[in-house]
Each structure stands twice: as C-alpha cells, then as structure tokens.
Design a protein around this motif. Structure first.
Motif, PDB file in Angstrom:
ATOM      1  N   CYS A   1      12.494 -24.173  12.727  1.00 44.20           N
ATOM      2  CA  CYS A   1      13.367 -25.060  13.506  1.00 44.20           C
ATOM      3  C   CYS A   1      14.690 -24.380  13.838  1.00 44.20           C
ATOM      4  O   CYS A   1      15.409 -23.938  12.942  1.00 44.20           O
TER       5      CYS A   1
ATOM      6  N   CYS B   1      17.696 -26.462  11.944  1.00 44.24           N
ATOM      7  CA  CYS B   1      17.917 -26.508  10.490  1.00 44.24           C
ATOM      8  C   CYS B   1      17.094 -25.475   9.719  1.00 44.24           C
ATOM      9  O   CYS B   1      17.201 -25.409   8.498  1.00 44.24           O
TER      10      CYS B   1
ATOM     11  N   CYS C   1      10.109 -30.670  13.809  1.00 44.02           N
ATOM     12  CA  CYS C   1      10.729 -30.320  12.521  1.00 44.02           C
ATOM     13  C   CYS C   1      10.444 -31.376  11.467  1.00 44.02           C
ATOM     14  O   CYS C   1      10.594 -32.580  11.712  1.00 44.02           O
TER      15      CYS C   1
ATOM     16  N   CYS D   1      14.651 -32.492  10.476  1.00 42.98           N
ATOM     17  CA  CYS D   1      15.628 -33.065  11.415  1.00 42.98           C
ATOM     18  C   CYS D   1      14.990 -33.664  12.660  1.00 42.98           C
ATOM     19  O   CYS D   1      15.690 -34.193  13.508  1.00 42.98           O
TER      20      CYS D   1
END
Ligand SMILES: [Zn+2]
Ligand SMILES: [Zn+2]
Length: 308
Positions: free
Chosen positions: A188, A191, A214, A217
């Motif tokens: 991702c 994050c 993700c 997030c």
C-alpha cells in the motif's frame, strides 16, 4: 474447484500507466457501505452469524470515524520526502500512533456492548475494556506486524477495527496527491501494508483495471492484472473459483511464491465490497490452503488460528 489458466497478458487491455489513476483513497462512508454489504450477505449464509456480527462492528467503526477528532497529519515537506524516496507516508509499522486511536476503540467497544451479541463476545468486550494502555499498544503493534501470538480470534476484530478507523481517518484526511508510487507494487502506497484482496472495476475510467485493497487503511492502488502481488511474477498465474459459484470472486495464485490473492470482479456483482466479500468467501481460502497456497495478505478480521 475450477482452475483457469491465464488468458490475458499483463497490461494487455489497459491504458498506458501515466493515464491511470494510481490511488483511490477511502470515502467517508466506507464502514456504512461495508455494514450494508455484511447485512446483505448474512441471511442464509453458512457464516451468517459471523457476518451479522461484522455488520454491527462496521456500524461501530462508522460511528468511531464520524466522531474522530481532528488529527495532526504530515505536512507538505514530509509528504514530499516520502514521495521522493518512495516510502509510505503513514507506514503502519513505524508510525507513532496518536493515543486517540484508543478513543476510537473505546467508542467501538461501547457501541458493541450495547448490541445484542452472544455471551462470548460480551465477555471479550468486557475483557478488552480492562486492558491497560501498554497492553493495548502491544496488541496494536502485534497486529500491525502480523504477529498474532497472544491475541485471540475473539479480540482481534475489535482492536483491528479501531486501527482501521484511525488509518482510514488519516488517509482520508490527506488528498491523493500526498502519496507517491512505491517501487514495490504489491504494498500500500499510503501505509505500507499488504492488500487483503483485489478488485476489478466494471465501469468509469477504471473499467477493466485491477486495484489492490489495503488490509489496514482501505486505500486502493492500481496494479496491472495477471501479475502476482507478492513477488510480481507474471508466470504461472492461475485462477481458482468455488465449484458452483458465479465466479465473481476468484483466487489468483502464483506458482513462483505459492501465494494467492482474491480478486472481486464487479462485472459479475456490482454490489461487492472488498472486506465483506473476502470474509464471506472463506470457503475459497480453505480450498486454497488445501492446494498448498497461502494468502498474499491478511484480512485483519480473520485470525488464521480461528475455527470456522
Ligand atoms: Zn494502506
Ligand atoms: Zn508470486
């Protein structure tokens, strides 16, 4: 189980990379939509009670998101440094969490405590409400490091739910322009977490494109199709579906690294939601496990040690 061999080359049906939107951040009603999908899937489903519980949990996440305080976010200089060096701006494993993530957990636990839940779930909630700050922070560290030792399958969804709310709140608070591409396409860009599934869109500018979703997030980022999200191999990619299913969800496996990731084809079912439909198709995970393949990324609500 049905197995299909690949019929498309990577990028074969896609526009040049520069014209493709590379990142889609989570919307403000993410958890509301997720709760609705869990509710839709639950009646008559073999895991119906579990999915109904997750609908309530998603409701609680939405409430926590709606009442989340304003957060301090990385400024333009920090954003530029991360973009320049290809680093995730809100890296899950190294980010200094604001203590307010635990306020989100408090909201979730209070909301769930008032719901009609089985006694075991009520006991788990009561137990989590007694865990001290360092205990909760340690649980969070472990979940984000995918080390679930000492975290029960019952506790996991509540703490993971609060972490999701916190990261979704941060991601949504920054525009897509804050983030840059990473060298590693299967991670991702927001994050640094692994995807829990992929989605193939059926309309708009993203029609026919594959985005990875993700696990933390809920951001979605573009990755060409027929390419392993774990090792980026384009060889030995196979697709598995459950016998008798409508093939809306397929497991895309890689012979090079023996992982798989589920893909949700919206052209087969436009109502699908990545977390809900991933968890509603755990039977496919069981079959892939029998094939000797492991998931290319976790679903934070699913504890690999849980009995179904
Ligand atoms: Zn993420
Ligand atoms: Zn691979």
């Amino acid at each position: 189980m049905n197995i299909e061999t690949r019929i498309l080359e990577p990028g074969q049906i896609e526009a040049p990379a520069g014209q493709i939107r590379f990142l889609i951040l989570p919307g403000h009603n993410l958890f509301k939509s997720r709760a609705e999908r869990f509710r839709h899937l639950s009646p008559g489903h073999p895991l119906g009670e579990y999915l109904a519980f997750l609908a309530l949990l998603a409701d609680a996440q939405q409430k926590a998101l709606n009442t989340f305080p304003v957060l301090a976010l990385p400024d333009a200089d920090e954003q530029a440094i991360c973009r320049e060096h290809g680093m995730p701006l809100l890296a899950a494993r190294s980010w200094s969490r604001d203590p307010v993530w635990r306020d989100g957990l408090t909201t979730i636990l209070q909301q769930m405590r008032d719901a009609v839940l089985p006694p075991t779930a009520q006991e788990t909630i009561a137990g989590l409400q007694l865990v001290n700050v360092s205990g909760l922070e340690e649980m969070a560290d472990r979940i984000l490091a995918e080390d679930l030792a000492g975290i029960s399958p019952q506790e996991l969804p509540f703490v993971a739910a609060a972490l999701q709310v916190y990261w979704v709140r941060m991601a949504a608070g920054l525009g897509e322009g804050a983030f840059g591409r990473l060298e590693q396409g299967g991670v991702c860009p927001v994050c640094g977490s692994l995807p829990h599934a992929g989605i193939v869109f059926n309309s708009g500018a993203e029609q026919g494109l594959r985005y990875l979703c993700c696990s933390l997030c809920a951001s979605q980022w573009h990755m060409v199709r027929i390419k392993c999200s774990s090792c980026e191999s384009t060889h030995g990619i196979n697709h598995y579906t459950l016998e008798g299913s409508d093939s809306a969800v397929k497991a895309e496996s890689c012979d090079d690294c023996d992982t798989y990731l589920k893909l949700l084809y919206l052209e087969k079912d436009r109502q699908m939601e990545t977390m809900a439909d991933d968890l509603a198709t755990l039977a496919l995970d069981m079959l892939m496990d029998n094939e000797g393949k492991s998931r290319g990324g976790p679903n934070l609500f699913y504890h690999p040690g849980a009995a179904l």
